[in-house]
Design an enzyme around this catalytic site. Structure first.
Site, short mmCIF file in Angstrom:
data_model
loop_
_atom_site.label_atom_id
_atom_site.label_comp_id
_atom_site.label_asym_id
_atom_site.label_seq_id
_atom_site.Cartn_x
_atom_site.Cartn_y
_atom_site.Cartn_z
N GLY A 10 9.04 69.22 18.00
CA GLY A 10 10.30 68.37 19.18
C GLY A 10 8.78 67.55 20.76
O GLY A 10 7.75 67.73 20.10
N ARG B 98 9.16 69.31 10.91
CA ARG B 98 9.52 68.32 12.77
C ARG B 98 9.10 68.75 13.49
O ARG B 98 8.96 70.39 13.67
CB ARG B 98 11.43 68.86 12.90
CG ARG B 98 11.81 67.85 13.86
CD ARG B 98 12.31 68.87 14.84
NE ARG B 98 13.09 68.32 16.15
CZ ARG B 98 12.72 69.13 17.55
NH1 ARG B 98 12.14 70.59 17.51
NH2 ARG B 98 13.56 68.48 18.35
N LYS C 211 16.73 68.42 24.11
CA LYS C 211 16.65 68.00 22.88
C LYS C 211 15.45 67.12 22.60
O LYS C 211 15.23 65.96 23.58
CB LYS C 211 18.07 66.50 23.33
CG LYS C 211 17.71 66.43 21.70
CD LYS C 211 19.54 65.68 20.93
CE LYS C 211 19.56 64.94 18.90
NZ LYS C 211 18.79 63.73 19.35
N GLY C 212 14.76 67.65 22.60
CA GLY C 212 13.40 67.21 21.94
C GLY C 212 13.47 65.47 21.46
O GLY C 212 12.16 65.21 22.33
N THR D 221 14.29 77.33 24.04
CA THR D 221 13.35 76.98 24.86
C THR D 221 12.53 77.57 25.55
O THR D 221 13.56 77.90 26.45
CB THR D 221 12.08 75.19 24.63
OG1 THR D 221 12.85 74.29 23.93
CG2 THR D 221 10.91 74.88 24.71
#
Lengths: 326, 239
Positions: free
Chosen positions: B139, B137, B161-162, B109
């Site tokens: 995040g 999905r 980690k979302g 990201t």
């Protein structure tokens, strides 16, 4: 204080001339959902099970803007959002853009419990629902005649019909277009119904949970997501409290309303009531919303800066109330 | 693809998810913020808005790289969902790498936070999400308060980690600690990364109204760079 506590809501911002019958129907529906939650709490159900159970009940009721009875998008379709959060683990699940899942809140729960993710939307969420055997219905199940009419009128007025925010002070004297909710949309306000639903619970073991479900804004752009499925905005729960908010989604998102109540308690050490007052009156733009909240020591409260909010609440010591106005 | 932008002065924000043809997701997020009464548009609706606005769109293949196809295959083999994406490993090293870093990201990201010369703060984040994520999905990136946030105290952009960032409302948390507990930017950011998110799950960049910059992370490394008006600048990956 201690003991369990529960609150349910059916939207913030009520037209003062909403027909009495409508008001009563909404109160009855909230009470019924509340009693369902109370029975579950008395049988020692966990907070997260109770909030799901209660919101499921409200989703099935066409009176509210969630599940059956959801507001329609600009295309006349439904795109439902929901989220749930378990305060004891801070696990959460959210869904957006649903059109065939009978109980969006239960899909949000499945996302939380059965997927490696926290938020699924649109086609992916629908596919996940099918994989996990969630109950699927034809999309027409959610569409009610009244909302078809409201959509038509909203289009005629060429505007987005907010759930209906009437600022809490003197709506009839507000000059700006944004505040003249009744005139801006040109829609007979007698057709406005209760709105987004939510439930917060602290169970007998002091665990908090929150759940929120909505069809969103009538005549919204397809793909528009509001506060209800956004953790920290419309829904939040931790080991101190649980919050479910409702109102103008964009304002609630900017204020990260649900999280702010918890943050105020946690970082400033203030009570639930003080935190809710601060969040509603200082953090949230006036006339834009309300929330229900519980704390881990058994307190429950409702706060709003709109004209009215549909809500019902109860505590283990027997206290119960249902209301619309201040 | 998803992205989010927030203006700390006005608190206006824009977010998009589920894009597949828009060349610059962050610019579409900005258009949502500036040209619609909404904050967040997703999937088909966001793509339709992009076309209405005449933003640059391309065939989805434009975004798909051979490395990512490789990463996806590896993730599927390992039956794993990965943060952003690991380096596609070659041959025998594959297994060792997977165990060594548990599938942690090395590149992922992107985000930027800024304080301008007038004291305005803003944050922007953009991502393709997790390798092998379920279709649909979403995040932390487009969730205001999770991956992106800005107000008059600070601007924050998170990565990692979302799911962990969402439940910890990371970006908002940093600002809330400053505002409600009076912590400095560095203290607030360090606290959130060390105490509020499980190790190996997140990092962030943040700037405050008084010009502080901080870039904490609890992963093995985080690609980052910063600069301040007084000439200080830094670019690093590891601790």
């Amino acid at each position: 204080m201690g003991g369990w506590a529960i609150a349910v809501h059916g939207g913030a911002g009520i037209d003062p001339s909403l027909p009495l019958q409508r008001q009563e129907e909404a109160c009855q529906a909230l009470l019924s959902a509340l009693h369902l939650g109370i029975s579950a709490l008395r049988s020692a159900s966990s907070a997260v099970d109770v909030v799901e159970l209660v919101v499921r009940e409200l989703e099935l009721n066409p009176l509210f803007n969630s599940g059956c009875g959801s507001a329609l998008t600009a295309q006349g379709t439904v795109e439902m959002d929901a989220s749930i959060m378990d305060g004891s683990t801070r696990k959460c699940g959210a869904v957006s853009g649903l059109s065939t899942v009978k109980n969006p809140i239960s899909l949000a729960r499945l996302v939380m419990d059965k997927s490696p993710h926290a938020y699924l939307a649109f086609d992916g969420a629908e596919a996940f629902a099918r994989q996990h055997g969630a109950e699927i219905v034809d999309t027409s199940f959610f569409i009610i005649e009244e909302n078809v009419i409201r959509l038509k009128q909203a289009k005629e007025a060429k505007s987005i019909q907010f759930d209906y925010r009437l600022p809490s002070k003197g709506w009839d004297t507000c000059a700006s277009e944004a505040e003249q909710m009744v005139q801006m949309n040109g829609v007979p306000i007698s057709l406005y119904s209760p709105e987004t639903v939510g439930c917060v619970v602290v169970d007998a073991l002091g665990r908090c949970a929150a759940a929120t479900s909505t069809g969103g804004l009538i005549n919204k752009m397809c793909g528009r997501i509001g506060d209800s499925p956004l953790i920290g905005a419309g829904t939040y729960a931790c080991n101190i409290c649980a919050v479910s908010a409702t109102g103008e989604g964009e304002a609630i998102i900017r204020a990260t309303l649900a999280r702010d109540v918890a943050a105020l308690m946690e970082f400033k050490g203030i009570s639930l009531k003080e935190a809710v007052d601060c969040a509603i009156h200082e953090r949230l733009e006036d006339g834009k919303g309300g929330l229900i909240a519980v704390s881990n020591d058994g307190h429950v409260i409702c706060g709003f800066n709109t004209t009215g909010m549909f809500r019902a609440l109860a505590t283990e010591d027997g206290h119960m109330e249902v209301g619309l106005w201040d | 693809m998803e992205a989010c932008i927030m203006d700390g002065t006005t608190m206006k924000c824009g977010a998009v998810s589920g894009l597949s043809t828009v060349v610059n997701a962050i610019s579409l997020a900005r258009l949502v913020m500036e040209k619609t009464p909404h904050i967040y548009l997703a999937f088909d609706g966001a793509e339709a808005f992009a076309r209405e606005q005449g933003v640059e769109t391309v065939d989805p293949n434009h975004f798909v790289t051979p490395e990512n196809i490789e990463r996806l295959e590896q993730a599927k083999e390992a039956n794993r969902v990965q943060i952003d994406f690991t380096q596609p490993a070659k041959g025998d090293i594959r297994k060792e790498n997977a165990e060594a870093n548990g599938g942690d990201s090395q590149i992922g990201t992107v985000g930027c936070v800024a304080l301008d010369s007038h004291g305005n703060l803003a944050s922007a984040t953009s991502t393709g999400g997790l390798v092998n994520k379920m279709v649909g999905r979403i995040g932390d990136t487009p969730v205001i308060g999770a991956g992106t946030y800005a107000n008059s105290y600070c601007a924050v952009s998170a990565t990692g980690k979302g799911e962990a960032i969402i439940k910890a409302t990371v970006a908002r948390e940093v600002a809330a600690l400053m505002e409600y507990k009076g912590l400095s930017l560095k203290e607030a950011a360090a606290y959130v990364i060390e105490e509020k998110v499980a190790k190996g799950n997140a990092g962030l960049v943040a700037v405050s109204a008084n010009g502080e910059v901080t870039m904490p992370f609890n992963t093995t490394g985080m690609f980052r760079a910063c600069a301040t008006e007084d000439g200080h600048s830094e670019i690093s990956i590891w601790n």
